[in-house]
Design a protein around this motif. Structure first.
Motif, PDB file in Angstrom:
ATOM      1  N   GLY A  58      -5.922 -85.823   9.723  1.00 47.48           N
ATOM      2  CA  GLY A  58      -4.864 -85.042  10.737  1.00 47.48           C
ATOM      3  C   GLY A  58      -5.607 -84.494  12.015  1.00 47.48           C
ATOM      4  N   THR A  59      -7.102 -84.820  12.031  1.00 44.76           N
ATOM      5  CA  THR A  59      -7.912 -84.287  13.084  1.00 44.76           C
ATOM      6  C   THR A  59      -8.070 -85.111  14.351  1.00 44.76           C
ATOM      7  OG1 THR A  59      -9.910 -85.111  11.825  1.00 44.76           O
ATOM      8  CG2 THR A  59      -9.106 -82.710  11.399  1.00 44.76           C
ATOM      9  N   ASP A  63     -14.180 -84.141  17.752  1.00 42.80           N
ATOM     10  CA  ASP A  63     -15.621 -84.601  17.713  1.00 42.80           C
ATOM     11  C   ASP A  63     -16.458 -83.334  17.697  1.00 42.80           C
ATOM     12  OD1 ASP A  63     -18.186 -85.721  17.370  1.00 42.80           O
ATOM     13  OD2 ASP A  63     -17.720 -87.114  19.545  1.00 42.80           O
ATOM     14  N   LYS A  64     -17.482 -82.845  16.962  1.00 41.27           N
ATOM     15  CA  LYS A  64     -18.442 -81.777  17.135  1.00 41.27           C
ATOM     16  C   LYS A  64     -19.664 -82.111  16.284  1.00 41.27           C
ATOM     17  CE  LYS A  64     -17.498 -78.301  13.618  1.00 41.27           C
ATOM     18  NZ  LYS A  64     -16.321 -77.672  12.926  1.00 41.27           N
ATOM     19  N   ASN A  98     -20.821 -84.220   7.723  1.00 40.82           N
ATOM     20  CA  ASN A  98     -20.263 -82.823   7.714  1.00 40.82           C
ATOM     21  C   ASN A  98     -19.474 -82.322   9.020  1.00 40.82           C
ATOM     22  OD1 ASN A  98     -18.950 -80.841   6.137  1.00 40.82           O
ATOM     23  ND2 ASN A  98     -20.566 -79.365   6.823  1.00 40.82           N
ATOM     24  N   SER A  99     -18.385 -83.382   9.382  1.00 36.81           N
ATOM     25  CA  SER A  99     -17.695 -83.197  10.744  1.00 36.81           C
ATOM     26  C   SER A  99     -16.478 -84.009  10.633  1.00 36.81           C
ATOM     27  CB  SER A  99     -18.626 -83.460  11.993  1.00 36.81           C
ATOM     28  OG  SER A  99     -17.776 -82.919  12.975  1.00 36.81           O
ATOM     29  N   TYR A 100     -16.091 -84.238  11.940  1.00 40.81           N
ATOM     30  CA  TYR A 100     -14.771 -85.048  12.193  1.00 40.81           C
ATOM     31  C   TYR A 100     -15.064 -86.624  12.038  1.00 40.81           C
ATOM     32  CZ  TYR A 100     -13.073 -80.583  13.802  1.00 40.81           C
ATOM     33  OH  TYR A 100     -12.519 -79.377  13.913  1.00 40.81           O
ATOM     34  N   SER A 142      -3.995 -88.874  13.866  1.00 40.84           N
ATOM     35  CA  SER A 142      -4.598 -89.526  12.725  1.00 40.84           C
ATOM     36  C   SER A 142      -5.960 -89.294  12.938  1.00 40.84           C
ATOM     37  CB  SER A 142      -4.012 -90.806  12.409  1.00 40.84           C
ATOM     38  OG  SER A 142      -4.977 -91.814  11.922  1.00 40.84           O
ATOM     39  N   GLY A 143      -6.928 -89.039  12.266  1.00 37.15           N
ATOM     40  CA  GLY A 143      -8.249 -89.214  12.303  1.00 37.15           C
ATOM     41  C   GLY A 143      -8.779 -90.523  11.978  1.00 37.15           C
TER      42      GLY A 143
END
Ligand SMILES: *[C@@H]1O[C@H](CO)[C@@H](O)[C@H](O)[C@H]1NC(C)=O
Ligand SMILES: *[C@@H]1O[C@H](CO)[C@@H](O)[C@H](O)[C@H]1NC(C)=O
Length: 298
Positions: A58-59, A63-64, A98-100, A142-143
């Motif tokens: 759900g992300t 982007d980070k 460890n991110s999106y 949707s991711g």
């Protein structure tokens, strides 16, 4: 032995092993993406996986830069305090970020892939299979689709997003592998190989495919039971005509394909600039490419 070799060699006829990057949003240690990893490797492709360390469902397209972890990754698949990104120590083709999801795709394209592929990037990005469908209104959030759209729109690499209606999260080392994970993996491999066999460019620019598999049931439990249908993401009431297919210039919505039962799989041609349905001329290219794989919704 020989018969087995021939059988496993069959799917790659007409498609040389390709550099394929995998991502998802359920996390690098979710079984669906690992079953697909195995199927793509068995089909002879050169596969690298780069996906979130945890469930990032759900992300969308977030982007980070990845930040250092303090906890273990999902399902205890990495140790606590193991940094912002990492790899399986015995198989460096399996990586977590460890991110999106979109960030994982970026790291796969820019960093993990080129480390394995002598500086080159992927030829194709495949995301999922997502645990659960990604139809119509779910698409922007949707991711799994965010990851595919990053590839297509931002990096200019053709991308396919896969999702499956049968749900329930499973760790990468679940044994035995349930039919739903194995069947979705084989189906996703089949479509991937059809796209590769159609030649370059594998997809039109600014396009991603949004593929949704129906539930695995007693009637739909092996790759041979399924039928692929060209669909559209959003209802087309006010849209320009679609490409002509099955005697109509209005494609069925992906939701109607999945709801129709009969083991139908929806294949929508997505517009990577806004995650809606791509214009007719781009649908036509995909229709031509997938040709005999596609059937009409009965
Ligand atoms: C992942 O996140 C989604 C959305 O928050 C949730 O529905 C799903 O159950 C989660 N999966 C796991 C394994 O926690
Ligand atoms: C890491 O790779 C090894 C060897 O392929 C495998 O046995 C193990 O399950 C993998 N672990 C994870 C979390 O990927």
């Amino acid at each position: 032995m020989r018969a087995q070799f021939l059988l496993s060699a069959l799917p790659i006829l007409g498609a040389q092993g390709a550099r394929i990057l995998q991502a998802n949003d359920d996390g690098w240690a979710e079984l669906y993406i690992r079953s697909l990893n195995e199927a793509l490797n068995e089909a002879g492709h050169d596969v690298v996986l780069s996906a979130p360390a945890d469930n990032q469902s759900g992300t969308g397209s977030s982007d980070k830069e990845p930040s250092p972890r303090s906890d273990a990754c999902e399902y205890d698949s990495c140790a606590a305090n193991s940094g912002p990104v990492g790899s399986n120590s015995t198989n460096t083709r399996l990586n977590w970020v460890n991110s999106y999801p979109a960030t994982s795709t970026r790291y796969g394209i820019d960093t993990f892939g080129p480390q394995i592929w002598n500086g080159e990037g992927p030829e194709l990005v495949v995301t999922g299979p997502n645990v659960g469908t990604n139809l119509f209104l779910a698409v922007p959030f949707s991711g799994t689709i965010g990851a595919a759209v990053y590839a297509s729109h931002t990096a200019g690499i053709p991308a396919i997003a896969f999702s499956g209606a049968s749900t329930g999260n499973l760790a990468w080392n679940t044994s035995p592998v349930p039919a739903r994970s194995a069947v979705y993996a084989l189906l996703a491999t089949q479509l991937t190989e059809a796209v590769l066999a159609s030649g370059t460019p594998y997809l039109p620019s600014e396009v991603f495919l949004n593929v949704n598999f129906p539930e695995i049931t007693d009637d739909c439990n092996g790759p041979a039971n399924f039928k692929w249908v060209l669909s559209r993401i959003n209802p087309g009431t006010f849209s320009d005509p679609d490409t002509e297919s099955c005697g109509s210039t209005r494609l069925p919505t992906e939701t109607s394909v999945i709801d129709a039962g009969g083991c139908h799989i929806s294949v929508s041609v997505g517009d990577a600039t806004d995650k809606t349905t791509a214009p007719a001329e781009k649908q036509a290219v995909v229709l031509q490419k997938l040709g005999s794989l596609l059937t009409c919704l009965e």
